[in-house]
Design a protein around this motif. Structure first.
Motif, mmCIF file in Angstrom:
data_model
loop_
_atom_site.group_PDB
_atom_site.id
_atom_site.type_symbol
_atom_site.label_atom_id
_atom_site.label_comp_id
_atom_site.label_asym_id
_atom_site.label_seq_id
_atom_site.Cartn_x
_atom_site.Cartn_y
_atom_site.Cartn_z
ATOM 1 N N LEU A 48 0.818 -1.216 0.000
ATOM 2 C CA LEU A 48 0.000 0.000 0.000
ATOM 3 C C LEU A 48 0.847 1.260 0.000
ATOM 4 O O LEU A 48 0.362 2.331 -0.354
ATOM 5 N N CYS A 49 2.099 1.146 0.375
ATOM 6 C CA CYS A 49 2.980 2.300 0.284
ATOM 7 C C CYS A 49 3.303 2.590 -1.176
ATOM 8 O O CYS A 49 3.290 3.737 -1.604
ATOM 9 N N PRO A 52 -0.847 2.827 -3.347
ATOM 10 C CA PRO A 52 -1.996 3.223 -2.533
ATOM 11 C C PRO A 52 -3.294 3.100 -3.327
ATOM 12 O O PRO A 52 -3.319 3.324 -4.532
ATOM 13 N N GLY A 53 -4.351 2.677 -2.634
ATOM 14 C CA GLY A 53 -5.654 2.565 -3.268
ATOM 15 C C GLY A 53 -5.964 1.181 -3.808
ATOM 16 O O GLY A 53 -7.017 0.959 -4.390
ATOM 17 N N ILE A 83 -4.312 0.662 8.426
ATOM 18 C CA ILE A 83 -4.784 1.008 7.082
ATOM 19 C C ILE A 83 -6.236 1.441 7.197
ATOM 20 O O ILE A 83 -6.889 1.199 8.214
ATOM 21 N N LYS A 85 -9.992 2.200 4.683
ATOM 22 C CA LYS A 85 -10.698 2.133 3.410
ATOM 23 C C LYS A 85 -11.166 3.532 3.065
ATOM 24 O O LYS A 85 -11.670 4.247 3.921
ATOM 25 N N LYS A 86 -10.986 3.895 1.802
ATOM 26 C CA LYS A 86 -11.523 5.169 1.314
ATOM 27 C C LYS A 86 -12.320 4.882 0.063
ATOM 28 O O LYS A 86 -11.898 4.096 -0.789
ATOM 29 N N TYR A 96 -5.585 2.308 2.049
ATOM 30 C CA TYR A 96 -4.493 3.258 2.210
ATOM 31 C C TYR A 96 -3.879 3.094 3.592
ATOM 32 O O TYR A 96 -4.578 2.802 4.559
ATOM 33 N N GLN A 97 -2.582 3.331 3.674
ATOM 34 C CA GLN A 97 -1.909 3.323 4.972
ATOM 35 C C GLN A 97 -2.355 4.535 5.786
ATOM 36 O O GLN A 97 -2.572 5.612 5.249
ATOM 37 N N THR A 98 -2.450 4.338 7.095
ATOM 38 C CA THR A 98 -2.610 5.471 8.001
ATOM 39 C C THR A 98 -1.206 5.925 8.402
ATOM 40 O O THR A 98 -0.213 5.290 8.041
ATOM 41 N N LYS A 102 2.210 3.810 8.147
ATOM 42 C CA LYS A 102 3.419 4.322 7.480
ATOM 43 C C LYS A 102 4.628 4.227 8.401
ATOM 44 O O LYS A 102 5.732 3.915 7.956
#
Length: 149
Positions: A48-49, A52-53, A83, A85-86, A96-98, A102
């Motif tokens: 995800l780094c 992302p997405g 992580i 969800k968006k 996405y990472q929070t 990160k």
């Protein structure tokens, strides 16, 4: 290529890949233990780094794990607020990472970077680049021909 040569290559590849993977796991073991995550969950954070997405289906395909297995890992990372969800559109979500995710990724990446940079230093940048080029080519052939072919 004769059968003996193919078997020798398979055995050498297996030995090398298992050894290098175990060394990478060892390098990040203290990070994994400190934050109470699994190596597979760390792999998801790393993915995800750089991507992302991604959705759970894409992650399952890249990790070669069934979607329900990935969903369990993802839900645990979401519950731990590593992580999130968006919503991408009306029908899909991306992962996405929070900031906490990160932070874990960066600590593990430092360990991996130190290990791999030592290997590259020992083998030389030119040979390392050649190895990656050949490995990538093999991977492309595997993808084009299908895993079981």
């Amino acid at each position: 290529m004769e059968l003996h040569s193919i078997d020798t290559l398979i055995n050498e590849y297996e030995e090398l890949s298992v050894y290098t993977e175990s060394r990478v796991r060892e390098a990040v073991d203290d990070v994994i233990r400190k934050y109470g995550i699994t190596f597979e969950q760390l792999c998801i954070l790393r993915m995800l780094c750089t991507r992302p997405g991604m959705n759970s289906t894409s992650i399952a395909e890249r990790l070669h794990i069934n979607k329900s297995g990935v969903s369990i890992r993802i839900n645990r990372l979401i519950n731990r607020k590593l992580i999130e969800k968006k919503k991408i559109d009306n029908r899909s979500f991306g992962l996405y990472q929070t900031n906490a995710g990160k932070e874990i990724y960066e600590k593990a990446q430092e360990k991996i970077r130190a290990l791999v940079s030592h290997w590259i230093k020992m083998v030389g940048e030119k040979d390392a680049a050649t190895f990656i080029r050949i490995y990538r080519k093999i991977n492309e052939i595997i993808i084009q021909s299908g895993a079981g072919s």
